[in-house]
Design an enzyme around this catalytic site. Sequence first.
Site, PDB file in Angstrom:
ATOM      1  N   HIS A 113       0.812  -1.225   0.000  1.00 27.44           N
ATOM      2  CA  HIS A 113       0.000   0.000   0.000  1.00 27.44           C
ATOM      3  C   HIS A 113       0.842   1.271   0.000  1.00 27.44           C
ATOM      4  O   HIS A 113       0.331   2.346   0.302  1.00 27.44           O
ATOM      5  CB  HIS A 113      -0.944  -0.001   1.214  1.00 27.44           C
ATOM      6  CG  HIS A 113      -2.060  -0.993   1.074  1.00 27.44           C
ATOM      7  ND1 HIS A 113      -2.861  -1.374   2.124  1.00 27.44           N
ATOM      8  CD2 HIS A 113      -2.514  -1.694   0.001  1.00 27.44           C
ATOM      9  CE1 HIS A 113      -3.761  -2.272   1.700  1.00 27.44           C
ATOM     10  NE2 HIS A 113      -3.564  -2.479   0.420  1.00 27.44           N
ATOM     11  N   ASN A 205      -4.045 -12.557  15.665  1.00 31.22           N
ATOM     12  CA  ASN A 205      -4.773 -11.283  15.714  1.00 31.22           C
ATOM     13  C   ASN A 205      -5.377 -11.113  17.106  1.00 31.22           C
ATOM     14  O   ASN A 205      -5.535 -12.077  17.847  1.00 31.22           O
ATOM     15  CB  ASN A 205      -5.883 -11.283  14.648  1.00 31.22           C
ATOM     16  CG  ASN A 205      -6.264  -9.879  14.198  1.00 31.22           C
ATOM     17  OD1 ASN A 205      -5.397  -9.028  14.015  1.00 31.22           O
ATOM     18  ND2 ASN A 205      -7.546  -9.629  14.014  1.00 31.22           N
TER      19      ASN A 205
HETATM   20  P1  NAD Z   1      -7.372  -2.627  10.478  1.00 29.61           P
HETATM   21  O1  NAD Z   1      -7.220  -1.437  11.344  1.00 29.61           O
HETATM   22  O2  NAD Z   1      -8.573  -2.718   9.594  1.00 29.61           O
HETATM   23  O3  NAD Z   1      -7.356  -3.898  11.419  1.00 29.61           O
HETATM   24  C1  NAD Z   1      -6.404  -4.039  12.431  1.00 29.61           C
HETATM   25  C2  NAD Z   1      -6.562  -5.407  13.058  1.00 29.61           C
HETATM   26  O4  NAD Z   1      -5.533  -5.544  14.018  1.00 29.61           O
HETATM   27  C3  NAD Z   1      -7.896  -5.616  13.766  1.00 29.61           C
HETATM   28  O5  NAD Z   1      -8.431  -6.880  13.420  1.00 29.61           O
HETATM   29  C4  NAD Z   1      -7.516  -5.584  15.256  1.00 29.61           C
HETATM   30  O6  NAD Z   1      -8.294  -6.456  16.037  1.00 29.61           O
HETATM   31  C5  NAD Z   1      -6.081  -6.055  15.221  1.00 29.61           C
HETATM   32  N1  NAD Z   1      -5.252  -5.542  16.306  1.00 29.61           N
HETATM   33  C6  NAD Z   1      -5.359  -4.370  16.964  1.00 29.61           C
HETATM   34  N2  NAD Z   1      -4.410  -4.258  17.894  1.00 29.61           N
HETATM   35  C7  NAD Z   1      -3.688  -5.399  17.833  1.00 29.61           C
HETATM   36  C8  NAD Z   1      -2.562  -5.908  18.565  1.00 29.61           C
HETATM   37  N3  NAD Z   1      -1.987  -5.199  19.540  1.00 29.61           N
HETATM   38  N4  NAD Z   1      -2.081  -7.127  18.233  1.00 29.61           N
HETATM   39  C9  NAD Z   1      -2.654  -7.857  17.247  1.00 29.61           C
HETATM   40  N5  NAD Z   1      -3.717  -7.437  16.537  1.00 29.61           N
HETATM   41  C10 NAD Z   1      -4.223  -6.224  16.822  1.00 29.61           C
HETATM   42  O7  NAD Z   1      -6.033  -2.756   9.665  1.00 29.61           O
HETATM   43  P2  NAD Z   1      -5.696  -3.440   8.275  1.00 29.61           P
HETATM   44  O8  NAD Z   1      -6.392  -4.736   8.166  1.00 29.61           O
HETATM   45  O9  NAD Z   1      -4.226  -3.373   8.175  1.00 29.61           O
HETATM   46  O10 NAD Z   1      -6.317  -2.477   7.184  1.00 29.61           O
HETATM   47  C11 NAD Z   1      -6.092  -1.105   7.374  1.00 29.61           C
HETATM   48  C12 NAD Z   1      -5.625  -0.327   6.174  1.00 29.61           C
HETATM   49  O11 NAD Z   1      -5.194   0.937   6.687  1.00 29.61           O
HETATM   50  C13 NAD Z   1      -4.437  -0.909   5.501  1.00 29.61           C
HETATM   51  O12 NAD Z   1      -4.707  -0.789   4.152  1.00 29.61           O
HETATM   52  C14 NAD Z   1      -3.242  -0.013   5.867  1.00 29.61           C
HETATM   53  O13 NAD Z   1      -2.622   0.412   4.677  1.00 29.61           O
HETATM   54  C15 NAD Z   1      -3.830   1.215   6.485  1.00 29.61           C
HETATM   55  N6  NAD Z   1      -3.233   1.583   7.806  1.00 29.61           N
HETATM   56  C16 NAD Z   1      -1.894   1.481   8.028  1.00 29.61           C
HETATM   57  C17 NAD Z   1      -1.354   1.798   9.274  1.00 29.61           C
HETATM   58  C18 NAD Z   1       0.137   1.682   9.489  1.00 29.61           C
HETATM   59  O14 NAD Z   1       0.893   1.817   8.538  1.00 29.61           O
HETATM   60  N7  NAD Z   1       0.610   1.393  10.701  1.00 29.61           N
HETATM   61  C19 NAD Z   1      -2.177   2.228  10.305  1.00 29.61           C
HETATM   62  C20 NAD Z   1      -3.563   2.347  10.045  1.00 29.61           C
HETATM   63  C21 NAD Z   1      -4.074   2.010   8.791  1.00 29.61           C
END
Ligand code: NAD
Length: 236
Positions: A113, A205
């Site tokens: 992404h 997860n």
């Molecule tokens: P999402 O936010 O939709 O899902 C995150 C998942 O992680 C959830 O199922 C949640 O239960 C789980 N989670 C939360 N805390 C956790 C922990 N401590 N340990 C394990 N699991 C945990 O994220 P996604 O599926 O990656 O989709 C989000 C989109 O947003 C992606 O396309 C990404 O590009 C973008 N995004 C990126 C970032 C980043 O770069 N860090 C942050 C936010 C969103």
Amino acid sequence: MGLQYNIVILTGAGVSAESGIGTFRDGGGLWEQHRVEDVATPQAFARDPDLVFRFYDMRRADIQTKVPNAAHLALARLEREWQARGLGSVTLVTQNVDDLHVRAGSRNVIAMHGEHLSAWCTACDQRHRWTAPLIDRPACPACGAHNLRPDIVWFGEMPYRMADIDAALQAADVFVSIGTSGAVYPAAGFVRAACANGVATLELNLEPSQGSHWFDESRFGPATQLVPEWVAAMLG
Ligand code: NAD
């Protein structure tokens, strides 16, 4: 060379949550302050570029204050030791746009992404490592045009390196999904592709993801606990 065992890992926002980077949909997440349609589409950028630049300038500055956690470090260790022992390949496909996997030491990373710390010149099509703001329309270091945009795959755009990801999934022996909700396609479909190829699948997860039933096995808990445990077991 002995038997090869190839590992493909998909990570999402959950792997960076314990580094203090908000996830997509969890409480206090990214889109509560900003509606997705206001910032993460090419249409939004055409309509209100300053809003989009401000949003990404903020995230770009923020991630530079964060550090990799035990989950990022364990995945880097897995790649390093798996390769040193000649056991096979470790491919890390991430939906995250932070750079914490790379800073933790992972090398075979596919940032499907895009990346916060990269700017893309739409005039000359070059990409540059970028840590500063973009809102002031700085010049492209290659061509001098003022056409830099965040190097982020927006909704409606094609994720990067899909052919490489496909090839890695074809050659995989195990597919592990970590910290992703399974709501954003095409990444959410990788587990089904893995199943169709007869690949073993594991989900790590905080809670069951949307495609949880597709996995052979699921373990629930924080990434900083589950990932180091899984890596330690893999490395025996
Ligand atoms: P999402 O936010 O939709 O899902 C995150 C998942 O992680 C959830 O199922 C949640 O239960 C789980 N989670 C939360 N805390 C956790 C922990 N401590 N340990 C394990 N699991 C945990 O994220 P996604 O599926 O990656 O989709 C989000 C989109 O947003 C992606 O396309 C990404 O590009 C973008 N995004 C990126 C970032 C980043 O770069 N860090 C942050 C936010 C969103």
